[in-house]
Design an enzyme around this catalytic site. Structure first.
Site, PDB file in Angstrom:
ATOM      1  N   ARG A 102      36.530  30.304  31.680  1.00  0.00           N
ATOM      2  CA  ARG A 102      37.449  29.178  31.621  1.00  0.00           C
ATOM      3  C   ARG A 102      38.578  29.496  30.657  1.00  0.00           C
ATOM      4  O   ARG A 102      38.328  29.911  29.529  1.00  0.00           O
ATOM      5  CB  ARG A 102      36.671  27.945  31.160  1.00  0.00           C
ATOM      6  CG  ARG A 102      37.266  26.656  31.581  1.00  0.00           C
ATOM      7  CD  ARG A 102      36.355  25.519  31.231  1.00  0.00           C
ATOM      8  NE  ARG A 102      36.195  25.347  29.801  1.00  0.00           N
ATOM      9  CZ  ARG A 102      35.752  24.231  29.232  1.00  0.00           C
ATOM     10  NH1 ARG A 102      35.410  23.221  29.998  1.00  0.00           N
ATOM     11  NH2 ARG A 102      35.631  24.126  27.936  1.00  0.00           N
ATOM     12  N   THR A 106      44.209  25.944  29.407  1.00  0.00           N
ATOM     13  CA  THR A 106      44.376  25.108  30.613  1.00  0.00           C
ATOM     14  C   THR A 106      43.045  24.528  31.102  1.00  0.00           C
ATOM     15  O   THR A 106      43.038  23.603  31.907  1.00  0.00           O
ATOM     16  CB  THR A 106      44.973  25.938  31.759  1.00  0.00           C
ATOM     17  OG1 THR A 106      44.020  26.947  32.125  1.00  0.00           O
ATOM     18  CG2 THR A 106      46.274  26.607  31.344  1.00  0.00           C
ATOM     19  N   ASP A 198      29.350  26.327  22.690  1.00  0.00           N
ATOM     20  CA  ASP A 198      29.631  27.263  23.781  1.00  0.00           C
ATOM     21  C   ASP A 198      28.372  28.080  24.076  1.00  0.00           C
ATOM     22  O   ASP A 198      27.965  28.912  23.261  1.00  0.00           O
ATOM     23  CB  ASP A 198      30.790  28.184  23.369  1.00  0.00           C
ATOM     24  CG  ASP A 198      31.234  29.093  24.496  1.00  0.00           C
ATOM     25  OD1 ASP A 198      30.360  29.712  25.138  1.00  0.00           O
ATOM     26  OD2 ASP A 198      32.446  29.204  24.736  1.00  0.00           O
ATOM     27  N   ASP A 201      28.858  32.000  23.907  1.00  0.00           N
ATOM     28  CA  ASP A 201      29.010  32.526  22.546  1.00  0.00           C
ATOM     29  C   ASP A 201      27.703  32.433  21.760  1.00  0.00           C
ATOM     30  O   ASP A 201      27.358  33.341  20.996  1.00  0.00           O
ATOM     31  CB  ASP A 201      30.099  31.745  21.799  1.00  0.00           C
ATOM     32  CG  ASP A 201      31.495  32.095  22.307  1.00  0.00           C
ATOM     33  OD1 ASP A 201      31.637  33.129  22.974  1.00  0.00           O
ATOM     34  OD2 ASP A 201      32.430  31.307  22.034  1.00  0.00           O
TER      35      ASP A 201
END
Ligand code: PRP
Length: 207
Positions: A102, A106, A198, A201
């Site tokens: 992603r 944006t 995340d 991560d």
């Protein structure tokens, strides 16, 4: 769309480990694997069986085998952490891969890998991605599957935002969705709140 939230004490405990900001990478991966076992177990509850006969040491009785093992499709990277659980429970399944990242600004999906069989006509599919946020990544994946003729698709996620569930409901009404939890909302960065951060991560130490 058939949406199932897995409500189980052991799932709730693993989800709490995943949410905890103090959980390290190794413990995060372990909890994700264990929770994925439970989610995949639920996601495969209606798999059709082939019935036959099995010989026990004493006699013969009715036996069962999975009729058509689903194709497992982890969404890279974060879906990798759910893959071993699915492969453990579905040892006869093949695995395909879709890579999509992603864009941080944006929030649009940027595809970078597709490794899927050319035809998925008649093949049940199990898509694995821990996070359903805006739904952009999964809409991309579901489009690739539909192009190849897939009609029997189950998506397994750890966490979803209501916005992502609504998007899938609008764009892919015939799929099944199995989730650990539907959280409150997306924030301005399109992160799930309260969420877990995340998932890529936190598994791979790149946060
Ligand atoms: C995350 C997550 C989903 C996607 C969800 O992946 O694992 O794939 O974002 O967001 P969306 O529903 O708004 O599309 P990310 O792009 O961070 O890549 P990664 O798995 O490599 O960390």
């Amino acid at each position: 769309m058939d949406v199932r939230v897995v409500d189980h004490p052991l799932a709730a405990a693993r989800l709490t480990v995943l949410r905890d900001r103090d959980t390290g990478d190794a413990a995060f991966r372990a909890a994700l694997h264990e929770l994925s076992l439970m989610l995949v177990y639920e996601a495969t509850r209606e798999l059709p069986l082939r019935t036959g006969t099995v010989r026990t040491p004493l006699t013969e009785t009715v036996g069962h085998a999975v009729a058509a093992p689903p194709l497992i499709v982890p969404v890279l990277r974060a879906g990798l952490g759910m893959t071993e659980a699915a492969r453990t429970l579905l040892p006869e399944s093949a695995t395909g891969y879709v890579g999509v990242a992603r864009d941080e600004k944006t929030h649009q999906p940027v595809p970078y890998l597709t490794s899927l069989p050319d035809s998925l006509d008649g093949t049940p599919i199990l898509v694995l991605d821990p996070m359903l946020a805006t739904g952009g990544s999964l809409v991309h994946v579901l489009g690739l599957l539909a192009l190849r003729g897939a009609t029997d698709v189950t998506v397994v996620c750890v966490l979803a935002a209501p916005e992502g569930v609504a998007r899938l409901e609008a764009e892919a009404p015939s799929i099944r969705l199995v989730i650990g939890s539907v959280d409150e909302r997306l924030n301005d960065d399109a992160f799930i709140v309260p969420g877990l951060g995340d998932a890529g991560d936190r598994q791979f130490g790149t946060g």
